[in-house]
Write a protein that holds these residues in place. Sequence first.
Motif, mmCIF file in Angstrom:
data_model
loop_
_atom_site.group_PDB
_atom_site.id
_atom_site.type_symbol
_atom_site.label_atom_id
_atom_site.label_comp_id
_atom_site.label_asym_id
_atom_site.label_seq_id
_atom_site.Cartn_x
_atom_site.Cartn_y
_atom_site.Cartn_z
ATOM 1 N N PRO B 119 0.821 -1.223 0.000
ATOM 2 C CA PRO B 119 0.000 0.000 0.000
ATOM 3 C C PRO B 119 0.849 1.264 0.000
ATOM 4 O O PRO B 119 0.419 2.305 -0.496
ATOM 5 C CB PRO B 119 -0.817 -0.100 1.292
ATOM 6 N N ARG B 122 1.066 3.218 -3.156
ATOM 7 C CA ARG B 122 -0.028 4.047 -3.649
ATOM 8 C C ARG B 122 -0.278 5.247 -2.746
ATOM 9 O O ARG B 122 -0.833 6.240 -3.187
ATOM 10 C CB ARG B 122 -1.298 3.202 -3.712
ATOM 11 N N LEU B 123 0.105 5.097 -1.465
ATOM 12 C CA LEU B 123 -0.248 6.144 -0.517
ATOM 13 C C LEU B 123 0.984 6.907 -0.104
ATOM 14 O O LEU B 123 2.101 6.417 -0.224
ATOM 15 C CB LEU B 123 -0.843 5.512 0.742
ATOM 16 N N ASN B 124 0.773 8.103 0.434
ATOM 17 C CA ASN B 124 1.910 8.776 1.061
ATOM 18 C C ASN B 124 1.443 9.667 2.193
ATOM 19 O O ASN B 124 0.252 9.840 2.409
ATOM 20 C CB ASN B 124 2.719 9.554 0.037
#
Lengths: 292, 325
Positions: B119, B122-124
């Motif tokens: 994940p 895709r995330l930050n």
Amino acid sequence: MQQFCEQLLNGLNLGSVYALIALGYTMVYGIAKMLNFAHGDIIMVGAYTLLIASTRSGLPWYVSVLLCAVVCCVLGVSIEKIAYKPLRNASPLTVLITAIGVSYFLQSSALLIFGSNKQKVDSIIKIKGFTFAGINVSGESIVTLGVTVIIMIVLTLFIKKTKMGKAMLAVSEDKGAAQLMGVNVNATISATFAIGSALAAVAGILYMSSYGFVGPYTGALPGIKAFVAAVLGGIGSIPGAMLGGILLGIIESMAKTYISTDLADAIVFGILIVVLLFRPTGLLGKKRVEKV
Amino acid sequence: MENFKNLLRTKKKTVISVIIGIAAFIICNILIKSGVLGRQGAGLLVPICINIMLAVSLNLIVGFLGELSLGHAGFMSVGAYAGCLFTIHANLPTVIEFPLALIIGGLTAAIFGVIIGLPALRLNGDYLAIVTLAFGEIIRSIINSLDFTGGAGGLKGINKFSNFNVAYIAAIITIVVIVNLVNSRHGRAITAIRDNIISAEAMGINVVFYKLISFVMAAFFAGAAGVLYGHHLAILKPGTFDFNKSIEILVIVVLGGMGSIPGSIIAAIIITLLPELLRDLSDYRMLIYSIALIVMMLSNSSPKFADFREKIASKFRRKTRKEAA
């Protein structure tokens, strides 16, 4: 079916409390761009204020509620002034650790003043529940849902219609530009903390009316859950916090009834991860456009 | 010529670090053997090594990759349970069993590092932070509800294999591997991602690979630290590896300075000793700890305090200059 409806009601009840706390998280994040980890502990302070005002001193309920809101407001604003304001331009991680420090401070102060034992808080809600089509609706649920709906409507109107509300939107959009337009950024941030803390006080009172016991660490778990709710709905978005809170409450009480009490938390957090994988900025969060 | 000078300089640095490492090892051993530290003091050396491992590995994610992780205790708990279950059920000689357990704990945690690293692609920012927090909580409640992990009662009957020598060697291996990784071509790629992900991608750096490798490395060493922890206390409880444990590790990293390995080591020693030094104050311990935390953070980054510090520093400088004259 009857059990399902009762659980749905329970979920809505719990979800409303989460939503109220999540609103505080999301408003502060939107405006100050910081994760206020001490927010959960404001609930605990609110609950202890209720314990002293209502259960021990026997003040009437409206005085107690007002007192809780005022104490939390003053606390929230002074935390902001003392701990967060000097760090306005520091790295987000420094602010985060400071917020955690404040959270530890509130917890250990409560531990020193009230001791580690959980204490019983009498519910200040005296309305009798009723039974509808075999479903028990408690007085606490009616009040919790009613209060939450009213607060959400008032808050939405406040942000859309009043000058301060518009200033909040402006600051969350672009702090620098808002300042150039004559918005008093410091006052706006203080107002946000005041509103968020008052909401946390109300959430604390409602939480106490359903669960009844307060200890120094009472605020930690609902705080984290509400934080999850805020992220689920899209942190920074006010309707998102409401939606996220309600959804989280319903999922949690359904998982507890139909799957397993132990795994309920795992399921709640699992759903959060899955949602974020498909919608990286939460359900109602704004998509961030990356500029090169 | 310039290259050669640089090489000499780095060699000198390495030699000094090696000397400090060996000296610390010998001094600690002498102190333990001669009984100067006492039983309580000697008992603190293993937790210090464990915290160093945790802090240095978390620093790779937070300081070098630039992503906030609030689930480091999750990796630690996975490794701890895997390693301890192995030593409970395998009946090999200790010399083989314990190092194997450390590796097994590390590898199991590394697998979870891949799972949580995915994940991360895709995330930050804050969204990734909350996912790592959620991951830690999920691990804890799953361990709580399983039977073979002992549930909420905890996993008992673990041999006390951890001693200072093993923990010290493990900590040194962690530091050497991470420092070498950070100073290598791969480490520069990782810091490039931290500084500007878009430019890094445009330069042809494989962002997916480097984000994953950072999480896997950090998870591996956190898992190994967990195994040491389990064999130090002889009991594992899921409640120990909660959100607060992750925060404690993060506090060490931030206090020591993000992206500074020596900083992490020093801060790990201070933060491990601080609660013990404050033990006599019992109830006031956490209060003082929290105030110290807030004051340290405020003083490190508030501009007013920086001015104040600058003033004092300049006064000192003037004084020394006068004396020199």
